[in-house]
Write an enzyme that holds these catalytic residues in place. Structure first.
Site, PDB file in Angstrom:
ATOM      1  N   HIS A  27      39.889  50.977  33.750  1.00  0.00           N
ATOM      2  CA  HIS A  27      40.083  50.455  32.398  1.00  0.00           C
ATOM      3  C   HIS A  27      40.041  51.595  31.382  1.00  0.00           C
ATOM      4  O   HIS A  27      40.874  51.671  30.480  1.00  0.00           O
ATOM      5  CB  HIS A  27      38.957  49.475  32.015  1.00  0.00           C
ATOM      6  CG  HIS A  27      38.920  48.210  32.772  1.00  0.00           C
ATOM      7  ND1 HIS A  27      37.766  47.752  33.381  1.00  0.00           N
ATOM      8  CD2 HIS A  27      39.864  47.272  33.013  1.00  0.00           C
ATOM      9  CE1 HIS A  27      38.005  46.589  33.953  1.00  0.00           C
ATOM     10  NE2 HIS A  27      39.283  46.270  33.753  1.00  0.00           N
ATOM     11  N   LYS A  51      33.771  30.569  32.613  1.00  0.00           N
ATOM     12  CA  LYS A  51      33.503  31.580  33.630  1.00  0.00           C
ATOM     13  C   LYS A  51      32.214  32.336  33.274  1.00  0.00           C
ATOM     14  O   LYS A  51      32.092  32.878  32.187  1.00  0.00           O
ATOM     15  CB  LYS A  51      34.694  32.546  33.658  1.00  0.00           C
ATOM     16  CG  LYS A  51      34.803  33.369  34.895  1.00  0.00           C
ATOM     17  CD  LYS A  51      36.130  34.107  34.854  1.00  0.00           C
ATOM     18  CE  LYS A  51      36.191  35.132  35.956  1.00  0.00           C
ATOM     19  NZ  LYS A  51      37.419  35.936  35.860  1.00  0.00           N
ATOM     20  N   ARG A 100      48.196  48.018  38.717  1.00  0.00           N
ATOM     21  CA  ARG A 100      47.713  48.688  39.919  1.00  0.00           C
ATOM     22  C   ARG A 100      48.711  48.595  41.060  1.00  0.00           C
ATOM     23  O   ARG A 100      48.839  49.508  41.856  1.00  0.00           O
ATOM     24  CB  ARG A 100      46.386  48.069  40.371  1.00  0.00           C
ATOM     25  CG  ARG A 100      45.254  48.271  39.382  1.00  0.00           C
ATOM     26  CD  ARG A 100      44.053  47.479  39.795  1.00  0.00           C
ATOM     27  NE  ARG A 100      44.390  46.041  39.675  1.00  0.00           N
ATOM     28  CZ  ARG A 100      43.511  45.064  39.670  1.00  0.00           C
ATOM     29  NH1 ARG A 100      42.240  45.330  39.808  1.00  0.00           N
ATOM     30  NH2 ARG A 100      43.879  43.815  39.536  1.00  0.00           N
ATOM     31  N   SER A 137      36.914  45.165  38.476  1.00  0.00           N
ATOM     32  CA  SER A 137      35.525  44.872  38.123  1.00  0.00           C
ATOM     33  C   SER A 137      34.849  44.049  39.210  1.00  0.00           C
ATOM     34  O   SER A 137      33.683  44.270  39.543  1.00  0.00           O
ATOM     35  CB  SER A 137      35.465  44.112  36.794  1.00  0.00           C
ATOM     36  OG  SER A 137      35.921  44.905  35.739  1.00  0.00           O
TER      37      SER A 137
END
Length: 169
Positions: A27, A51, A100, A137
């Site tokens: 990040h 969440k 990614r 993460s």
């Protein structure tokens, strides 16, 4: 003088959105690269009430501010709702997203097209540094929870907070 010439130079703004639970070196790489391309870069920390994150929103914002302190043009804020509304409220015409892998592109392209259709906000895709191409993460949290070494995956302040948080749980 009237018109655009009298308004001075246009401030170029972009946003790097995400949950950042926690912020990783991947990040940080995208944020740093965006900060070299734009006059102002907002890091928008998504609030998703459905969440439960490891770090609460205030902790994430604090960590991001600490690890981006060297970038004077980076601002960190939370947001709830549509990212395009966050952009409209701050006159941000561009979203910067790191990719990614091809699998990221499929999802992110749909989001980019939706955001553009809703508001005209453009999305710029930045290829992730190959060093961080596998990094997320979720993976950092999982490895750290099992006692694995993630010191090369997160900034030192995040490692310290992550270690303390996992020790407390």
């Amino acid at each position: 003088m009237t018109g655009p010439e009298s308004e001075g130079p246009q401030v170029r703004r972009a946003v790097c959105p995400g949950s950042f639970d926690p912020i990783t070196n991947g990040h940080l790489d995208i944020i740093a690269r965006a900060s070299r391309l734009y006059d102002e870069v907002y890091v928008a920390v998504m609030i998703n009430k459905s969440k439960k994150g490891l770090f609460d929103i205030e902790e994430r914002i604090d960590l991001i501010r600490r690890v981006t302190a060297e970038y004077e043009n980076v601002r960190v804020e939370s947001f709830h709702g549509l990212l395009v509304d966050f952009c409209k409220q701050r006159d941000i015409p561009a979203i910067v997203k790191g990719l990614r892998a091809v699998s990221d592109f499929d999802y992110e392209l749909q989001m980019a097209q939706m955001n553009n259709g809703l508001s005209g906000v453009e999305t710029l895709f930045v290829p992730t540094n190959p060093t961080y191409s596998f990094l997320s993460s979720s993976l950092v949290k999982e490895v750290a929870a099992w006692g694995g070494d993630v010191s090369h995956l997160v900034p030192p302040a995040v490692l310290e907070a992550l270690t303390a948080k996992l020790r407390a749980d």
